[in-house]
Design an enzyme around this catalytic site. Structure first.
Site, PDB file in Angstrom:
ATOM      1  N   SER A 154       0.910  -1.302  -0.003  1.00 43.18           N
ATOM      2  CA  SER A 154       0.177  -0.016  -0.056  1.00 43.18           C
ATOM      3  C   SER A 154       0.744   1.455  -0.100  1.00 43.18           C
ATOM      4  O   SER A 154       0.634   2.328  -0.735  1.00 43.18           O
ATOM      5  CB  SER A 154      -1.006  -0.068   1.025  1.00 43.18           C
ATOM      6  N   ASP A 178      -3.279   6.496  11.035  1.00 39.06           N
ATOM      7  CA  ASP A 178      -3.195   4.985  11.202  1.00 39.06           C
ATOM      8  C   ASP A 178      -1.770   4.447  11.828  1.00 39.06           C
ATOM      9  O   ASP A 178      -1.918   3.288  12.096  1.00 39.06           O
ATOM     10  CB  ASP A 178      -3.765   4.430   9.985  1.00 39.06           C
ATOM     11  N   HIS A 193       0.568   4.282   7.097  1.00 41.95           N
ATOM     12  CA  HIS A 193       0.642   4.862   5.897  1.00 41.95           C
ATOM     13  C   HIS A 193       1.509   6.101   5.969  1.00 41.95           C
ATOM     14  O   HIS A 193       1.191   7.129   6.632  1.00 41.95           O
ATOM     15  CB  HIS A 193      -0.543   4.857   5.067  1.00 41.95           C
TER      16      HIS A 193
END
Length: 269
Positions: free
Chosen positions: A38, A237, A240
């Site tokens: 990601s 979070d 990321h």
């Protein structure tokens, strides 16, 4: 017609994924593969519990006629954020390092072709030869070479490993699997010295994150370099990279490529 549109038309490149497929592919002198999970796909600017991208494109990530992207239909088009929107299609994508990287590199090499392949939430075992992600990546790279009419794959940029911090077994196995991936992709592309620039992870399960980081930093194969993302700002979070961090990472990757692997003269474009 604007000068930019005229330039694009002359190269047979569509402006976006919604544009008509082009009948003539551009000649990409410099092709770069973007792969991993990601943080390579990009989550910069993704908000509302990962459901929406804020649409903010930093100046360093703006589109340019000299930066192309291989879309899911294996055709070239002008690259723009989010680069992985229809590649990592099950997740909301935002800003990654690819466009910031390309905007630095194009000033030296001219026409750049990006091949986005990253998929969020994937472990290194899912990128083994014979697995769907690996085979699709190789398929896309080969298509980029065919469509590029003489283009050359210059480097694979790899940012992955967070999913391998979840168990001690996966973390300990990481180095061997990454070295096997490097060997396999070089063999399958018949590019034995293909430069690989990996990113040492900045996030993941704290219990085993350092094991994976140490494995990434310890790989000493020929033409393999590592950029350390540790210390770059993370989103709320704690997993990321922020948009600003992705811009910085893209520039760091470009610096490593240009200083270690590129022999081009500065481009006048």
């Amino acid at each position: 017609m604007s000068k930019q549109n005229s330039n694009l038309k002359g190269m047979g490149i569509s402006r976006s994924s919604n544009s008509q497929s082009q009948s003539e592919a551009p000649k990409c002198k410099q092709i770069f593969v973007l792969s991993g999970q990601s943080n390579m796909a990009g989550r910069g600017g993704v908000i509302d519990h990962n459901k929406r991208w804020d649409g903010v494109v930093p100046p360093e990530c703006q589109p340019n006629p000299s930066i192309l992207r291989l879309n899911p239909h294996l055709s070239w088009e002008e690259a723009r954020e989010p680069l992985h929107a229809d590649i990592d299609a099950r997740k909301q994508c935002g800003v990654g390092p690819g466009m910031a990287f390309a905007n630095v590199v194009r000033k030296r090499v001219g026409l750049v072709g990006l091949v986005p392949c990253a998929v969020g939430g994937t472990a290194i075992k899912e990128w083994a030869r014979g697995e769907h992600l690996y085979e699709n990546m190789v398929k896309r790279i080969r298509a980029a070479l065919k469509e590029g009419e003489g283009g050359e794959v210059k480097a694979l940029l790899w940012y992955q490993g967070e999913s391998d911090t979840l168990t001690h077994h996966d973390a300990e196995a990481y180095q061997g699997k990454m070295e096997k991936l490097i060997s396999d992709v070089r063999e399958d592309l018949q590019l034995p010295l293909l430069p690989i620039i990996q990113v040492a992870i900045a996030s993941g399960d704290e219990k085993y994150m350092e094991i994976v980081r140490e494995a990434q930093l310890r790989i000493k194969l020929p033409n393999v370099a590592c950029v350390d993302a540790k210390g770059l700002p993370l989103k709320g979070d704690n997993l990321h990279l922020t948009t600003e961090a992705q811009v910085k990472l893209g520039q760091m990757l470009a610096d490593v490529y240009l200083n270690n692997f590129d022999s081009s003269e500065p481009s006048s474009s």
